[in-house]
Design a protein around this motif. Structure first.
Motif, PDB file in Angstrom:
ATOM      1  N   LEU A 279       0.857  -1.182   0.000  1.00 19.31           N
ATOM      2  CA  LEU A 279       0.000   0.000   0.000  1.00 19.31           C
ATOM      3  C   LEU A 279       0.893   1.232   0.000  1.00 19.31           C
ATOM      4  O   LEU A 279       1.789   1.364   0.839  1.00 19.31           O
ATOM      5  CB  LEU A 279      -0.911   0.013   1.227  1.00 19.31           C
ATOM      6  CG  LEU A 279      -1.946   1.144   1.229  1.00 19.31           C
ATOM      7  CD1 LEU A 279      -3.062   0.838   0.231  1.00 19.31           C
ATOM      8  CD2 LEU A 279      -2.546   1.343   2.617  1.00 19.31           C
ATOM      9  N   LEU A 280       0.670   2.135  -0.942  1.00 19.14           N
ATOM     10  CA  LEU A 280       1.440   3.372  -1.057  1.00 19.14           C
ATOM     11  C   LEU A 280       0.579   4.545  -0.608  1.00 19.14           C
ATOM     12  O   LEU A 280      -0.560   4.693  -1.048  1.00 19.14           O
ATOM     13  CB  LEU A 280       1.919   3.567  -2.497  1.00 19.14           C
ATOM     14  CG  LEU A 280       2.709   2.388  -3.080  1.00 19.14           C
ATOM     15  CD1 LEU A 280       3.111   2.680  -4.518  1.00 19.14           C
ATOM     16  CD2 LEU A 280       3.923   2.061  -2.231  1.00 19.14           C
ATOM     17  N   PHE A 281       1.158   5.366   0.241  1.00 21.90           N
ATOM     18  CA  PHE A 281       0.395   6.360   0.983  1.00 21.90           C
ATOM     19  C   PHE A 281       1.044   7.735   0.793  1.00 21.90           C
ATOM     20  O   PHE A 281       2.225   7.918   1.074  1.00 21.90           O
ATOM     21  CB  PHE A 281       0.416   5.953   2.464  1.00 21.90           C
ATOM     22  CG  PHE A 281      -0.515   6.698   3.350  1.00 21.90           C
ATOM     23  CD1 PHE A 281      -1.789   6.233   3.588  1.00 21.90           C
ATOM     24  CD2 PHE A 281      -0.103   7.854   3.986  1.00 21.90           C
ATOM     25  CE1 PHE A 281      -2.644   6.918   4.439  1.00 21.90           C
ATOM     26  CE2 PHE A 281      -0.949   8.545   4.831  1.00 21.90           C
ATOM     27  CZ  PHE A 281      -2.226   8.074   5.060  1.00 21.90           C
ATOM     28  N   ALA A 282       0.271   8.713   0.293  1.00 22.13           N
ATOM     29  CA  ALA A 282       0.774  10.087   0.145  1.00 22.13           C
ATOM     30  C   ALA A 282       0.837  10.731   1.526  1.00 22.13           C
ATOM     31  O   ALA A 282      -0.165  10.796   2.227  1.00 22.13           O
ATOM     32  CB  ALA A 282      -0.140  10.883  -0.777  1.00 22.13           C
ATOM     33  N   ARG A 283       2.020  11.224   1.896  1.00 16.40           N
ATOM     34  CA  ARG A 283       2.221  11.630   3.284  1.00 16.40           C
ATOM     35  C   ARG A 283       2.310  13.132   3.521  1.00 16.40           C
ATOM     36  O   ARG A 283       2.421  13.568   4.672  1.00 16.40           O
ATOM     37  CB  ARG A 283       3.490  10.974   3.835  1.00 16.40           C
ATOM     38  CG  ARG A 283       4.784  11.401   3.174  1.00 16.40           C
ATOM     39  CD  ARG A 283       5.990  10.772   3.886  1.00 16.40           C
ATOM     40  NE  ARG A 283       6.106  11.234   5.237  1.00 16.40           N
ATOM     41  CZ  ARG A 283       6.844  12.288   5.605  1.00 16.40           C
ATOM     42  NH1 ARG A 283       7.517  12.976   4.693  1.00 16.40           N
ATOM     43  NH2 ARG A 283       6.921  12.644   6.870  1.00 16.40           N
ATOM     44  N   GLN A 284       2.265  13.970   2.478  1.00 19.17           N
ATOM     45  CA  GLN A 284       2.418  15.400   2.696  1.00 19.17           C
ATOM     46  C   GLN A 284       1.503  16.210   1.803  1.00 19.17           C
ATOM     47  O   GLN A 284       1.095  15.766   0.735  1.00 19.17           O
ATOM     48  CB  GLN A 284       3.873  15.839   2.455  1.00 19.17           C
ATOM     49  CG  GLN A 284       4.797  15.570   3.626  1.00 19.17           C
ATOM     50  CD  GLN A 284       6.134  16.245   3.446  1.00 19.17           C
ATOM     51  OE1 GLN A 284       6.596  16.470   2.337  1.00 19.17           O
ATOM     52  NE2 GLN A 284       6.808  16.551   4.550  1.00 19.17           N
ATOM     53  N   GLY A 285       1.197  17.429   2.261  1.00 15.51           N
ATOM     54  CA  GLY A 285       0.459  18.390   1.457  1.00 15.51           C
ATOM     55  C   GLY A 285      -1.029  18.110   1.385  1.00 15.51           C
ATOM     56  O   GLY A 285      -1.590  17.344   2.167  1.00 15.51           O
TER      57      GLY A 285
END
Length: 417
Positions: A279-285
């Protein structure tokens, strides 16, 4: 006879730029739809006063004159032309909708000739600079416009179908994650659900840590390489792809804009390589919390610092269930709460670990994953159909608007008197 000619744009249309007028979110006497950047594409820009305004007819082409998308055109809109938009009224040499398609096909050409150091805009002498080819015979122009209108209609219908499927999926997700499913595939009664501080969860579920579903043989949660480990100087024209935050869309990966590093650099960063089902998770913004499963297509790709990788154990969870759970309100509320607590808006591995995560029994996870897979396949198939229509339109515009492929117009039968 299919004779083609070429004329500068100023001979084919008259230009009139919009003016600044009073605007309102509400309609009323003396007001009409306001045609700005969104309005010229059929969106909602509110309403504007018609007094002293430039008014567009449905046969006018509207061109966005200022801004990043300057050169974009719209057609078939009636209302008040915004000050950032210009109205092009066709001359008697050209069919109105043919003019629209001819200008639409030259969008990239116009974009490369924009002027302005701050806000870019269409060159003032566009009418002289831009020359358009067109069939001298108006009936051929009409036929070309009719063909392109037909494929535009197909595109609009397909886009509407995708939007419908997305709405169905959203409603389905809500039911699945508040009611759960019985072994026979039916939804449980909502009355059996439990209330938590973050919202309802189905009977038999619990709130736990994502760590309960991760692979014990790998580092469970990993942030991409930071600082000097991966910088701009490391990127090359081709090699091992690196996923960035823009590649992670909700529920899918966009692979249209990738960066690359050399195989040697990738070997040094091997711990950041991803596997199918991660699972790839966007961590910023603003995109914090957006997530997608890694597919076989991205096996061995690297991630950068703005992505968190969660290594899921496929024996302990259904990956598609986990992806959907991260998009569920129970988790989203916690992410919204946590993402602004640091010096920069975002979320870190410790915060992901501490999320109260909805966990269903494994068999129920797999049932839900199968239900979601079915609707996902419908959306993917329809999206593929939409992509096919768009490619066909691109090819048709090039062929028809340049005269490369001749268009025949049926001649009326002559009856002897």
């Amino acid at each position: 006879m299919n004779e083609w000619v070429e004329s500068p744009l100023y001979q084919l249309a008259t230009f009139q730029k919009g003016r600044k007028v009073d605007t309102s979110p509400f309609n009323g006497d003396g007001y009409a739809p306001y045609l700005g950047a969104s309005g010229l594409e059929g969106g909602d820009d509110g309403f504007a006063a018609t007094r002293l305004a430039v008014i567009a007819k449905s046969t006018d082409t509207l061109m966005l004159w200022d801004g990043e998308r300057s050169g974009l055109v719209g057609y078939g809109r009636q209302g008040v032309v915004a000050s950032t938009v210009s109205k092009l009224s066709p001359s008697d040499k050209v069919e109105p909708k043919y003019l629209y398609y001819a200008l639409s096909e030259r969008f990239d050409w116009i974009q490369h000739r924009r002027t302005g150091t701050g806000v870019p805009h269409v060159p003032k002498d566009l009418g002289r600079l831009l020359k358009l080819r067109y069939p001298k015979q108006r009936t051929i122009q009409q036929r070309i416009a009719t063909i392109l209108t037909g494929i535009d209609t197909a595109i609009e219908k397909t886009e509407a179908l995708i939007a419908k499927y997305q709405q169905i999926k959203a409603g389905l997700m809500y039911d699945l994650f508040t009611r759960g499913v019985l072994p026979n595939g039916q939804l449980r009664p909502i009355e059996s659900s439990s209330s938590t501080q973050f919202g309802k969860i189905p009977f038999g579920w619990k709130l736990g840590s994502i760590l309960e579903l991760t692979d014990p043989q790998r580092q469970p949660i990993l942030t991409g390489p930071f600082g000097a480990d991966l910088g701009n100087a490391d990127f090359v024209a081709e090699g091992i792809p690196v996923l960035r935050i823009g590649n992670v869309q909700q529920g899918e990966l966009d692979l249209s804009d990738l960066l690359y590093v050399t195989p040697r650099k990738a070997a040094l960063l091997s711990r950041y390589r991803i596997k199918s089902g991660d699972l790839l998770f966007a961590r910023q913004g603003a995109t914090t919390g957006r997530n997608a499963l890694a597919t076989k297509l991205v096996y061995g790709f690297l991630i950068n610092y703005h992505i968190i990788r969660v290594a899921l154990d496929h024996e302990r969870c259904a990956p598609l269930f986990v992806e959907a759970a991260f998009a569920n309100e129970v988790v989203k509320r916690q992410i919204e709460r946590d993402k602004g607590r640091g010096t920069r808006e975002g979320i870190n591995t410790a915060q992901i670990t501490s999320l109260a995560f909805p966990i269903a029994p494994l068999n129920e996870q797999r049932q839900i994953a199968q239900i979601l897979k079915k609707i996902n396949l419908q959306i993917e198939a329809t999206q593929a159909e939409l992509n096919s229509y768009r490619m066909r339109k691109c090819g048709l515009m090039h062929d028809l608007l340049t005269g490369k492929v001749p268009v025949k117009v049926e001649e009326p039968e002559v009856v002897d008197g």
